[in-house]
Design an enzyme around this catalytic site. Structure first.
Site, mmCIF file in Angstrom:
data_model
loop_
_atom_site.group_PDB
_atom_site.id
_atom_site.type_symbol
_atom_site.label_atom_id
_atom_site.label_comp_id
_atom_site.label_asym_id
_atom_site.label_seq_id
_atom_site.Cartn_x
_atom_site.Cartn_y
_atom_site.Cartn_z
ATOM 1 N N ASN A 45 0.806 -1.227 0.000
ATOM 2 C CA ASN A 45 0.000 0.000 0.000
ATOM 3 C C ASN A 45 0.837 1.273 0.000
ATOM 4 O O ASN A 45 0.308 2.370 0.140
ATOM 5 C CB ASN A 45 -0.947 0.008 1.205
ATOM 6 C CG ASN A 45 -0.195 0.170 2.523
ATOM 7 O OD1 ASN A 45 1.023 -0.026 2.570
ATOM 8 N ND2 ASN A 45 -0.914 0.513 3.576
ATOM 9 N N GLU A 47 3.399 1.987 2.199
ATOM 10 C CA GLU A 47 4.106 2.251 3.456
ATOM 11 C C GLU A 47 5.585 1.907 3.306
ATOM 12 O O GLU A 47 5.954 0.960 2.619
ATOM 13 C CB GLU A 47 3.515 1.412 4.590
ATOM 14 C CG GLU A 47 2.163 1.868 5.083
ATOM 15 C CD GLU A 47 1.695 1.039 6.270
ATOM 16 O OE1 GLU A 47 2.565 0.471 6.975
ATOM 17 O OE2 GLU A 47 0.469 0.945 6.474
ATOM 18 N N ARG A 104 9.633 26.506 -1.737
ATOM 19 C CA ARG A 104 8.986 27.644 -2.402
ATOM 20 C C ARG A 104 7.778 28.160 -1.627
ATOM 21 O O ARG A 104 7.377 29.309 -1.784
ATOM 22 C CB ARG A 104 8.538 27.244 -3.817
ATOM 23 C CG ARG A 104 9.674 27.133 -4.805
ATOM 24 C CD ARG A 104 9.197 26.589 -6.131
ATOM 25 N NE ARG A 104 8.874 25.160 -6.058
ATOM 26 C CZ ARG A 104 8.612 24.423 -7.131
ATOM 27 N NH1 ARG A 104 8.634 24.960 -8.340
ATOM 28 N NH2 ARG A 104 8.344 23.134 -7.004
ATOM 29 N N ASP A 178 14.905 37.669 -11.356
ATOM 30 C CA ASP A 178 13.898 38.582 -10.812
ATOM 31 C C ASP A 178 14.568 39.470 -9.770
ATOM 32 O O ASP A 178 15.720 39.244 -9.377
ATOM 33 C CB ASP A 178 12.712 37.824 -10.196
ATOM 34 C CG ASP A 178 13.144 36.812 -9.144
ATOM 35 O OD1 ASP A 178 13.858 37.194 -8.206
ATOM 36 O OD2 ASP A 178 12.768 35.631 -9.273
ATOM 37 N N LYS A 202 9.755 40.609 -14.006
ATOM 38 C CA LYS A 202 8.753 39.632 -14.401
ATOM 39 C C LYS A 202 7.545 39.736 -13.498
ATOM 40 O O LYS A 202 7.598 40.331 -12.420
ATOM 41 C CB LYS A 202 9.314 38.211 -14.368
ATOM 42 C CG LYS A 202 9.588 37.669 -12.967
ATOM 43 C CD LYS A 202 10.114 36.246 -13.007
ATOM 44 C CE LYS A 202 10.291 35.710 -11.589
ATOM 45 N NZ LYS A 202 10.826 34.337 -11.577
ATOM 46 N N ASP A 230 19.940 31.171 -10.849
ATOM 47 C CA ASP A 230 18.731 30.921 -10.069
ATOM 48 C C ASP A 230 18.983 29.724 -9.169
ATOM 49 O O ASP A 230 19.926 28.951 -9.394
ATOM 50 C CB ASP A 230 17.535 30.661 -10.984
ATOM 51 C CG ASP A 230 16.210 31.057 -10.339
ATOM 52 O OD1 ASP A 230 16.208 31.356 -9.132
ATOM 53 O OD2 ASP A 230 15.177 31.064 -11.038
ATOM 54 N N ASP A 234 12.508 24.269 -12.444
ATOM 55 C CA ASP A 234 11.446 23.271 -12.350
ATOM 56 C C ASP A 234 10.961 22.922 -13.753
ATOM 57 O O ASP A 234 11.518 22.052 -14.408
ATOM 58 C CB ASP A 234 10.318 23.793 -11.464
ATOM 59 C CG ASP A 234 9.323 22.701 -11.066
ATOM 60 O OD1 ASP A 234 9.433 21.570 -11.590
ATOM 61 O OD2 ASP A 234 8.447 22.963 -10.241
ATOM 62 N N THR A 238 9.956 29.846 -16.951
ATOM 63 C CA THR A 238 10.448 31.176 -16.600
ATOM 64 C C THR A 238 11.868 31.392 -17.103
ATOM 65 O O THR A 238 12.194 32.448 -17.656
ATOM 66 C CB THR A 238 10.403 31.364 -15.069
ATOM 67 O OG1 THR A 238 9.067 31.188 -14.612
ATOM 68 C CG2 THR A 238 10.894 32.741 -14.677
#
Length: 326
Positions: A45, A47, A104, A178, A202, A230, A234, A238
């Site tokens: 399951n 675990e 984040r 940014d 931005k 940066d 991800d 950007t």
């Protein structure tokens, strides 16, 4: 027995989860130890079960776990490993999260939102850590979420050293993606010999994750080799927009330097098809084979982690690794 034994005093053991065993092995080699044997598997399951193959009673345990996708599985495994160490009577437990999970979500942008980074800190402390080590937090204030010490390591010397050795003869400009990361860009510029700075203005819609619009470039980038820095990539939407904005403003070429290569789909494809010259990252997170592309360079964070581990074990200074900058 695995680890380093200080006669009559302390014993260092290095523990690794299943998320990034290659990094753990590199750290172990830097320290001159073996990774502590551990059985780990998943029940039907989902675990997670762990058990250490050697006694850790009285040991100074450093438990390393990266958090790539699926992030929740690896966070839970990290917490369970910490709990097992405390219940096995380890004297001190230091968690090492090279890429801090949920970093984040460090503040509320709107009402009725969680502060998930604070929740992570609470979970680690409830599990039983005495100390946390992490690399390039998305927001330095996350250090204040912990009641126990947090050693905030910086990958900048590793990344900037590579950029300097390869591109140091070119006309460089460091670019922040940014306004919020200008301080980091200033540290980069200083490390690269006092080169010029620029940043991207931005906007971001808080209702739409992983989406931002690069509006305009502030600073002179015409004819420059731009180093866009940066803390993480991800989906790369950007960062690719920033690359194209720099090129549209006359940049000769753009190099991207980041600490955490999350590279969620379609990041690899976006970067592969963009005009970026090179993407430089560290191995705080593993990169699956299918996400590698020409121009992607990954540098090892293992020597830095090993030095920090040794400093903590010897009760030395971790801040001294960065000339007092935190």
């Amino acid at each position: 027995m695995s680890g380093i034994t200080a006669t009559g005093e302390k014993r260092l053991v290095l523990v690794s989860g299943r998320a990034h065993p290659v990094l753990a092995q590199e750290v172990a080699e830097e320290l001159g130890v073996d990774v502590l044997p551990m059985d780990a598997w998943d029940f039907a399951n989902g675990e997670i079960y762990v058990r250490y193959g050697e006694s850790v009673r009285g040991a100074d345990a450093f438990v390393l776990q990266s958090t790539p996708a699926p992030i929740n599985q690896w966070v839970m495994e990290h917490l369970i490993m910490i709990d097992a160490l405390k219940r096995a009577s380890a004297k001190r437990v230091t968690a090492i999260a090279p890429s801090f999970p949920y970093a984040r979500q460090d503040k509320k942008h709107r009402g009725r939102e969680p502060i998930s980074a604070r929740l992570m800190a609470d979970l680690y402390e409830t599990a039983g850590i005495d100390r946390m080590i992490s690399v390039d937090l998305h927001a330095p204030q996350v250090q204040g979420y912990f009641n126990s010490p947090l050693d905030h390591l910086m990958a900048l010397p590793i990344l900037a050293g590579y950029v300097s050795s390869k591109y140091g003869e070119e006309d460089l400009t460091v670019v922040s993606p940014d306004a919020g990361r200008i301080r980091v860009a200033e540290q980069w510029a200083k490390r690269l010999g006092g080169v010029n700075l620029a940043f991207i203005h931005k906007s971001r819609d808080p209702k739409k994750p992983n989406q931002a619009v690069a509006k305009r470039v502030i600073g002179d980038v015409a004819g420059k080799t731009c180093v866009l820095v940066d803390d993480m990539i991800d989906t790369a939407g950007t960062i690719v927009q920033a690359v194209e904005a720099l090129k549209a403003n006359g940049a000769a070429s753009v190099i991207v330097a980041t600490t955490h290569p999350i590279l969620s789909d379609p990041a690899a494809e976006r970067l592969r098809s963009s005009s970026v010259r090179e993407v430089i990252c560290t191995n705080t997170l593993p990169i699956p084979e299918e996400k590698w592309f020409d121009g992607l360079t990954q540098l090892s964070i293992a020597p830095l982690l090993a030095r920090a581990i040794r400093a903590v074990f010897d009760d030395g200074s971790v801040t001294s690794l960065f000339d007092g900058e935190v």
